[in-house]
Each structure stands twice: as structure tokens, then as C-alpha cells.
Design an enzyme around this catalytic site. Structure first.
Site, mmCIF file in Angstrom:
data_model
loop_
_atom_site.group_PDB
_atom_site.id
_atom_site.type_symbol
_atom_site.label_atom_id
_atom_site.label_comp_id
_atom_site.label_asym_id
_atom_site.label_seq_id
_atom_site.Cartn_x
_atom_site.Cartn_y
_atom_site.Cartn_z
ATOM 1 N N THR A 313 -43.626 -1.287 34.286
ATOM 2 C CA THR A 313 -43.298 -2.707 34.142
ATOM 3 C C THR A 313 -41.972 -2.950 33.437
ATOM 4 O O THR A 313 -41.035 -3.521 34.014
ATOM 5 C CB THR A 313 -44.428 -3.437 33.390
ATOM 6 O OG1 THR A 313 -45.636 -3.296 34.140
ATOM 7 C CG2 THR A 313 -44.095 -4.909 33.220
ATOM 8 N N ASP A 433 -50.605 -7.924 39.650
ATOM 9 C CA ASP A 433 -50.604 -6.697 38.859
ATOM 10 C C ASP A 433 -51.885 -6.538 38.044
ATOM 11 O O ASP A 433 -52.510 -5.472 38.031
ATOM 12 C CB ASP A 433 -49.380 -6.704 37.931
ATOM 13 C CG ASP A 433 -49.272 -5.444 37.099
ATOM 14 O OD1 ASP A 433 -49.023 -4.377 37.683
ATOM 15 O OD2 ASP A 433 -49.439 -5.522 35.869
ATOM 16 N N ASP A 480 -41.833 -5.504 40.521
ATOM 17 C CA ASP A 480 -41.265 -4.435 39.709
ATOM 18 C C ASP A 480 -41.741 -3.055 40.141
ATOM 19 O O ASP A 480 -41.085 -2.054 39.867
ATOM 20 C CB ASP A 480 -41.569 -4.665 38.222
ATOM 21 C CG ASP A 480 -43.057 -4.847 37.960
ATOM 22 O OD1 ASP A 480 -43.812 -5.083 38.917
ATOM 23 O OD2 ASP A 480 -43.464 -4.768 36.784
ATOM 24 N N HIS A 481 -42.898 -2.987 40.776
ATOM 25 C CA HIS A 481 -43.424 -1.679 41.205
ATOM 26 C C HIS A 481 -44.574 -1.903 42.177
ATOM 27 O O HIS A 481 -45.054 -3.021 42.351
ATOM 28 C CB HIS A 481 -43.894 -0.851 40.004
ATOM 29 C CG HIS A 481 -44.955 -1.537 39.177
ATOM 30 N ND1 HIS A 481 -46.254 -1.697 39.595
ATOM 31 C CD2 HIS A 481 -44.883 -2.110 37.940
ATOM 32 C CE1 HIS A 481 -46.950 -2.329 38.677
ATOM 33 N NE2 HIS A 481 -46.142 -2.609 37.659
#
Length: 576
Positions: A313, A433, A480-481
């Protein structure tokens, strides 16, 4: 050498120096004076470099500096005569000082003996700046203190040198109405692999005067939009993407917007939806009509983003904000150890917003925007609660996961439309998330969250349209991922291979950051983990692959162990 005499005339005669018809100057204020100086200087420099080497010689207007090494005093005097003869060949006079170890060049003093440098002012020189109360664009006035701070930082070899020089500049700023506490800005980390993209921009700069109220800037841009429609043969040259306005003129009260427009290079809002939005196994099993609207009105990346290594993150948020890899911006993990501070950082910890972790040289986009006269609003983006380079976002919120998504959107829309509007907004959402981590990215729960995220985008579109902003700002939605399913029966237990008393696991899955308590045990720990699991790769810090861009930072631990997905889900963690 006489590229021209002058562009100034007096009584129908070319202007020349008094009592001389042979001498002339490139007069200050002439329309191309700077260009002529650069042209003449480059020509002279080409001759000087033959004697001194290109890397050892420099000119700025009528000031030059050359460095020589391994030469005796006699050789330096001989070189001085040779250089003087070059200038004489061009009918130019020059004064050269040779055999000196310390010199003043422009506003810097260089000391070649100890490789130090510091700010320089001529004797009895009085520092003067544009007065804060003068008739200049407010955004230009706001940039004066930060520009002075940046310059003095760049010509100070260390913080102590900066602090010694700063009081005189602070005093001069204060005398001219600028209240500003100067703070040393260390050099930004070099990033040789940073991509550079040039873009041809045409700037429209209407004149400024506090007494004038007009909407000429917007009118001008509307003319561009009206007369250079898509399909027009000049549309590629004149469109909203490459014709920008420094809107420095106060808008008239009867226009559709009130207040003073700030110089806008871009008007954008970025939304962070961390995690993976579509199920990997069957991306078609859920409809996202509002995302589809944005895609149809703009563009998207079909195969998703490629996060930086490591895919966590905080590192990726700060990479997006700064454009730098982790090794350059310093936020290398969610949990870190800094050997210089001798302190640990934990995501969400009491000390996690301290400048000592974030303000280490990288410049996030909100700082850049405000340095150039923009205004920024940041909602829960990592790093935004921290003072970086002496700057905080103009608007920001203290992180809270309980704030409804609609409230976040309402607040950002207000920031764009109030009396002192922002031109750049960043907004973080903690879904999908959170649910992906608690229930899994292929779970039924994640489908409900994706629908909720799509509804949130629908609310965003609605509020932007109501505020007449939807067609006027750039909207970027990113992550972000990604995520992958975890399997509880497939864990890599580090303690199965190495004694836990020998190391500290600073950060874990999927990249373990291992800090040996004793440097002498580094190789023993490395060898104990090497090739012990088919889906775990172990690196010494110096051997981390260059393409990871994860090596050159003190917060990266001496050993890292990387879990490969490899068709299964893996977690690296200690026993217990």
C-alpha cells in the site's frame, strides 16, 4: 564576432557606446538579448573547451568558470595567457584570476580544497524581493519564498551552511511582506531511469492588474474549443490538451464563477480504489455500468497497472504521488526500519505521519502543484498528513476508514467549487482492498463491494455533472496493487530454516525484510534460506535485481526473501 551591432536606434542612427563607434553591447532589455548572449557564449565556449575540456568549462552570460587540476602555478599562468589571447582574437577584453582555490561565481562560493560550496552575495549587496502587497499575480507572489528557499538549499553543501545563510534571506523576505520560515531541502535522489516526456504546450498569458476584472481567459479558451473542433486541420495544434491558460486575471462578478483563478497547468482529480476490481476467474460475472461510462468517455488500461516492487500500500501510493521508485522516495514497505534513525515505522502507527519518514527528498505531486501556483486537496492519501519540503496540501483530511464514500466525494467537489478552489484533488477509498484482504478477492463478498464501488463512481459522475465539472477536469481512477487468493496450508515458515534469535523480521508477506542482529550472521542467515523452498527467492541487498529498483536505500534490509505466486498462494512469516 559582430553578430549584430544593436537593435536600438537614436535619431535614426544605430545605438553605440558613447565616444566609440567600434564597441557595442548586447543591451539589456533588447528583445533577443539573452539569445544573442547564449549564441556568442556558446561560440566562445567551443574555443575554450579545446584548451580546458568541455566538462571543466562553463559560461553564464558574461561570467565564466574553469577548473584545472594537476597543474603547477607556472602552467596555470601560461594557460591564462592562452585563454586571454582567444578573447583578444575576438576583440574582447577579459579579466582572469588564476591559481585560486576559492572563487565566487554568480551567487555561489566554491572551495576546491574541501569541495564545499555556500551562498554568496557581493559586498554591501541589498537583498530585494517583489513586495507581497504589490500589483502582481497572487500565485507568483506565493512562489517567491519557496523559490528563494529552494535556491539557497541547492547552493548550500549541507544543512549547517544553509542555516548560516538563511537569516539574511528570511529578513529580506519579511521586509517585503513575506512571512516564511526557511527550511533546508536536501537534494532529490537521482533517478537515471526516470522517463522524461516532453509535451508541446502553448501558453496564453493575459496581463494582470488588480484593478481589472475580466473573464478573458475563459473566453479565449472557449474560442479555441468553438473554432478548432475535432476534424479541423489545426485541431492537433489547438485543443484543450495543449493550449493552457495562466489565468491570472480576477474574474468579473457577473461571470459564472467568482473569486480569483489560480494559474492552472492542469485540473485533475485522482481516485484510488486499492486492490483488484474484477474477479480473475470470471471478470464478466459482474456488471459495472458506471465504470463503463467513464471508459466510454475516456480510456482505460485493459491489462491493469503494473505496480512497483514491492506491491504494498504505502510504497505504491507514494510512487504514484512522486513518480519515483521506492529506493528513491524512501517509503520502501508498510513496515520499515531506518538504521540512521534507529527507529521502526509501522503503517498506521503513532509515528507514521512524521516528516522524518516521508520528507527525505522526494516531492509528491501536491507539493509540485503548489510550488507552481496551484492548489491541492488530498483526502486520506498516504503522506498527505505530513509536512514535506515545508509544505502541506492546501486541503487535507486526517485518515479515517469510517467516513462514507459519498461524504468524501462531496467534500472534494466542494474543494473544487468553493471561493478558493483547488485544481488538483487526490482521494483514497479503502475498498475493495479491505474486503479482498478479509474475505479474498474471489469471494462472494468482494462482488458486493465491487457493485458498491461502481455505485460510488455513479455518484461521483452525478456530482461532477451537477457542479458543471464533468467535462472540465481530468479524472484518473487507479489502484496501488492487485490481489491473489491465499491458501492457509501453503505457508513458508522462515523459522523452519533459520534461528529466529538471529534476525528481526521487519516486514513480511510477500516480501520478507530480514535484519540480522549481528552483521557477522548475515551470510549464515542468507545461506540457511537459500534454495530452501521452490517458491521462495532470497537476495542479499547488493544482489537484488536492478529491474526491481529496490536496492539503493538504507531502509532496504540486508536480506529480502520473495514469495513467488507460482500457481499457489504463499505467505512468508515467522512461526507462531
Amino acid at each position: 564576432m559582430h553578430s549584430r551591432k544593436s537593435v536600438l536606434f537614436n535619431n535614426d542612427s544605430v545605438w553605440t557606446k558613447r565616444n566609440s563607434e567600434d564597441m557595442f553591447d548586447i543591451t539589456m532589455g533588447s528583445f533577443d538579448g539573452a539569445e544573442i548572449c547564449e549564441l556568442v557564449g556558446s561560440y566562445i565556449l567551443s574555443h575554450l573547451s579545446k584548451k580546458l575540456g568541455k566538462e571543466n568549462t562553463g559560461l553564464y552570460r558574461d561570467d565564466g568558470l574553469a577548473i584545472t587540476s594537476s597543474k603547477s602555478a607556472r602552467q596555470c599562468e601560461k594557460l591564462k595567457k592562452e585563454l586571454t589571447s582567444i578573447f583578444h582574437a575576438f576583440d574582447l577584453r577579459i579579466t582572469i584570476q588564476a591559481n585560486i582555490k576559492t572563487t565566487n561565481f554568480l551567487d555561489v562560493t566554491f572551495n576546491l580544497e574541501n569541495a564545499s560550496y555556500q551562498p554568496y552575495s557581493k559586498p554591501n549587496n541589498q537583498l530585494l524581493y517583489v513586495d507581497r502587497r504589490s500589483n502582481h499575480p497572487p500565485t507568483i507572489l506565493e512562489q517567491i519564498p519557496t523559490s528563494v528557499n529552494s535556491r539557497i538549499s541547492s547552493i548550500s553543501d549541507c544543512e549547517a551552511t544553509f542555516k548560516k545563510a538563511a537569516p539574511d534571506f528570511e529578513k529580506a523576505l519579511k521586509q517585503n511582506g513575506h512571512t516564511y520560515k526557511m527550511k533546508f531541502e536536501p537534494p532529490s535522489p537521482n533517478n537515471e531511469n526516470k522517463r522524461k516526456r516532453s509535451r508541446q504546450i502553448i501558453w496564453y498569458n493575459p496581463p494582470f492588474n488588480k484593478a481589472v476584472k475580466t473573464n478573458i481567459g475563459r473566453t479565449f479558451l472557449n474560442l479555441i474549443k468553438t473554432h478548432f473542433l475535432e476534424g479541423h486541420r489545426l485541431h492537433k495544434l489547438f485543443n484543450k490538451n495543449n493550449v493552457k491558460e495562466h489565468a491570472w486575471i480576477p474574474i468579473s462578478p457577473d461571470s459564472d464563477t467568482t473569486g480569483v483563478v489560480t494559474p492552472i497547468h492542469f485540473t485533475s482529480v485522482m481516485f484510488m480504489l486499492p486492490g483488484r476490481l474484477l474477479p480473475r476467474n470470471d471478470p464478466e460475472k459482474i456488471e459495472t455500468p458506471n465504470f463503463d461510462v467513464l471508459i466510454s468517455d475516456g480510456s482505460f488500461v485493459p491489462n491493469g497497472i503494473v505496480p512497483t516492487f514491492i506491491t504494498k500500500t504505502l510504497p505504491n501510493h507514494f510512487t504514484i504521488a512522486t513518480g519515483l521508485y521506492e529506493e528513491s522516495h524512501g517509503i520502501v514497505a508498510n513496515d520499515m526500519y531506518d538504521p540512521v534513525l534507529n527507529e521502526k515505522f509501522h503503517i498506521g502507527g503513532e509515528d507514521s505521519t512524521s516528516s522524518k519518514w516521508w520528507d527525505v527528498g522526494a516531492e509528491p505531486i501536491w507539493v509540485t502543484n503548489q510550488k507552481h501556483g496551484g492548489r491541492t486537496g488530498v483526502y486520506y492519501w498516504p503522506g498527505s498528513e505530513t509536512e514535506i519540503m515545508g509544505t502541506r496540501p492546501n486541503r487535507y483530511k486526517i485518515n479515517s476508514d469510517t467516513t462514507p464514500f459519498e461524504t468524501r466525494i462531496d467534500d472534494v467537489i466542494d474543494w473544487f467549487t468553493d471561493e478558493d478552489p483547488i485544481n488538483l484533488g487526490l482521494l483514497y477509498f479503502n475498498e475493495p482492498d479491505h474486503t479482498g484482504q478479509t474475505s479474498g478477492p474471489e469471494s462472494d463478498e468482494i462482488l458486493d463491494v465491487i457493485r458498491m464501488c461502481d455505485d460510488t463512481i455513479g455518484y461521483l459522475i452525478q456530482k461532477l455533472q451537477e457542479a458543471d465539472l464533468y467535462e472540465k477536469i481530468n479524472i484518473l481512477i487507479t489502484s496501488d496493487h492487485g490481489m491473489t487468493e491465499l491458501s492457509p496450508d501453503r505457508l513458508i515458515q522462515l523459522d523452519d530454516y533459520v534461528n529466529p534469535d538471529l534476525y528481526d523480521l521487519v516486514d513480511s508477506s510477500p516480501v520478507a525484510a530480514i535484519y540480522p542482529f549481528d552483521d557477522r550472521n548475515t551470510m549464515a542467515i542468507y545461506n540457511a534460506l537459500l534454495a530452501r523452498h521452490p517458491n521462495m527467492t532470497v537476495y542479499l541487498k547488493d544482489s537484488i535485481p536492478d529491474h526491481f529498483h529496490y536496492k539503493h536505500n538504507r531502509r532496504i534490509m540486508p536480506i529480502i526473501a520473495v514469495a513467488d505466486e507460482g500457481g499457489v498462494s504463499l505467505v512468508i512469516k515467522p512461526c507462531g
